[in-house]
Design a protein around this motif. Structure first.
Motif, PDB file in Angstrom:
ATOM      1  N   ILE A   1       8.650  65.707  47.231  1.00  0.00           N
ATOM      2  CA  ILE A   1       8.075  65.527  45.894  1.00  0.00           C
ATOM      3  C   ILE A   1       7.220  66.763  45.653  1.00  0.00           C
ATOM      4  O   ILE A   1       6.329  67.066  46.444  1.00  0.00           O
TER       5      ILE A   1
ATOM      6  N   GLU B   1      11.578  62.604  44.975  1.00  0.00           N
ATOM      7  CA  GLU B   1      11.715  63.049  43.585  1.00  0.00           C
ATOM      8  C   GLU B   1      13.187  62.895  43.190  1.00  0.00           C
ATOM      9  O   GLU B   1      13.950  63.854  43.195  1.00  0.00           O
TER      10      GLU B   1
ATOM     11  N   ARG C   1       4.243  68.002  40.079  1.00  0.00           N
ATOM     12  CA  ARG C   1       4.841  67.084  39.102  1.00  0.00           C
ATOM     13  C   ARG C   1       4.120  65.740  39.050  1.00  0.00           C
ATOM     14  O   ARG C   1       4.478  64.883  38.244  1.00  0.00           O
TER      15      ARG C   1
ATOM     16  N   SER D   1      10.639  55.731  44.447  1.00  0.00           N
ATOM     17  CA  SER D   1       9.926  56.905  43.929  1.00  0.00           C
ATOM     18  C   SER D   1       8.903  56.458  42.901  1.00  0.00           C
ATOM     19  O   SER D   1       8.960  55.322  42.409  1.00  0.00           O
TER      20      SER D   1
ATOM     21  N   ASP E   1      14.928  62.053  40.497  1.00  0.00           N
ATOM     22  CA  ASP E   1      15.562  62.539  39.264  1.00  0.00           C
ATOM     23  C   ASP E   1      16.075  63.972  39.426  1.00  0.00           C
ATOM     24  O   ASP E   1      17.028  64.367  38.761  1.00  0.00           O
TER      25      ASP E   1
ATOM     26  N   MET F   1       9.908  59.576  38.298  1.00  0.00           N
ATOM     27  CA  MET F   1      10.848  60.436  39.027  1.00  0.00           C
ATOM     28  C   MET F   1      12.051  59.645  39.534  1.00  0.00           C
ATOM     29  O   MET F   1      12.707  60.042  40.494  1.00  0.00           O
TER      30      MET F   1
END
Ligand code: CP
Length: 327
Positions: free
Chosen positions: A254, A186, A258, A212, A188, A216
């Motif tokens: 992750i 993840e 999400r 990813s 970001d 993300m």
């Protein structure tokens, strides 16, 4: 404060890596973001960290017994909090700690972090802060009378001391120039990845793959920084295309909530089916904690370094404290 030389054994060993700079020219005031670390500072830190490995093996030192470290954690932590506290104890110092500052500090009454820091910096010689907002550590450093260390800020901020221990873990295994790294997860919101990308940009012939799900991916600020520093990178959504090419597989979490398409999570997991495709001398790192993205069957593979990585956090944080407290 008068400190004896025992905490600096590693420094002498690494003298050739000072690039001609006197230690006095390499002072750190606060540690807010990893870009602050020049190559000479990194090499000084790593030299000291080697020394700390020996000091811990002897049981620690008493060099910092008149020093106090305050821990102000507004967000949960296991590794960062325990390793900083252990680091100060191994140096002979003392620790003041609030591990749920959002609930047990005067923030509950509406106190701003600036006021808390002004007060605490009158009680301690160094403050370690994990803040829930991205700018929390910088705000703290702006008003603090003593050094402030960012122990992770916000969801997409930085975690510079994690990146320092990550880099030290790699440095203990191989040269850093020429390294290829796959960052997975993840990205970001990956503050450890963000901080480590900044550090890697200081070395030669680095190659980075950001792997990813597209939603993300790494934010443009890091990619722009890498462009400006001529670091080669690729944005990738398929782990299979890069896992056999890289020296370091840097896995991160992750959060399943999400991801709309849950089965896609399997495409970003490291398990025993991925291991045969990795280089025989690759390193598997993870800042931890982990969930489903790093299977426990990987733990027995000699390339799995994440527990050693967490232990290195103790040495690196001891070394960092000495660099900040000797001023
Ligand atoms: N790697 C890391 O920051 O772990 P903690 O959240 O447990 O401190």
């Amino acid at each position: 404060m008068n400190h004896t030389v025992t905490a600096f054994d590693g420094l002498a060993e690494q003298k050739d890596l000072h690039f001609g700079l006197e230690p006095a020219a390499m002072k750190l005031r606060h540690v807010v973001e990893s870009q602050q670390f020049t190559l000479p500072l990194l090499m000084e830190l790593f030299g000291r960290s080697r020394g700390m490995e020996r000091i811990v093996a002897r049981g620690g030192s008493l060099d910092y017994q008149q020093r106090i470290m305050a821990m102000l954690f507004y967000a949960p932590s296991t590794r960062t909090r325990f390793s900083f506290e252990a680091a100060m104890h191994r140096l002979g110092g003392r620790v003041l700690s609030t591990e749920q500052a959002h609930a047990f500090s005067s923030e509950v009454e509406g106190e701003q972090v600036e006021d808390s820091i002004r007060i605490i910096s009158g009680y301690a010689d160094v403050i370690v802060i994990r803040h829930h907002e991205e700018d929390g550590a910088r705000r703290a450093a702006t008003v603090s009378a003593v050094p402030v260390i960012n122990a992770g800020d916000g969801k997409g901020g930085q975690h510079p001391t994690q990146a320092l221990l990550d880099l030290y873990t790699i440095y203990r295994m191989r040269p850093l120039d020429g390294l290829s790294v796959a960052f997975i997860g993840e990205l970001d919101q990956g503050r450890t990845v963000r901080s480590l990308a900044y550090l890697l940009a200081k070395f030669e012939r680095i190659r980075i793959f950001f792997v990813s799900p597209p939603e993300m991916q790494m934010k443009p600020d890091i990619l722009d920084y890498l462009d400006r520093h001529n670091v080669r990178y690729e944005v990738e959504s398929d782990l299979n295309r890069v896992v056999g090419e890289v020296d370091v597989v840097y896995q991160t979490r992750i959060h399943p909530a999400r991801v709309a398409n849950q089965p896609i999570l399997r495409n970003y997991a490291i398990d025993s089916s991925v291991l045969p495709r990795m280089k025989p001398d690759a390193m598997i790192l993870h800042p931890l904690p982990r969930t489903v993205e790093l299977d426990k069957t990987v733990d027995s593979d000699p390339r799995a370094l994440y527990f050693r990585q967490a232990t290195n956090g103790l040495y690196v944080r001891m070394a960092l404290l000495t660099m900040l407290l000797e001023q």
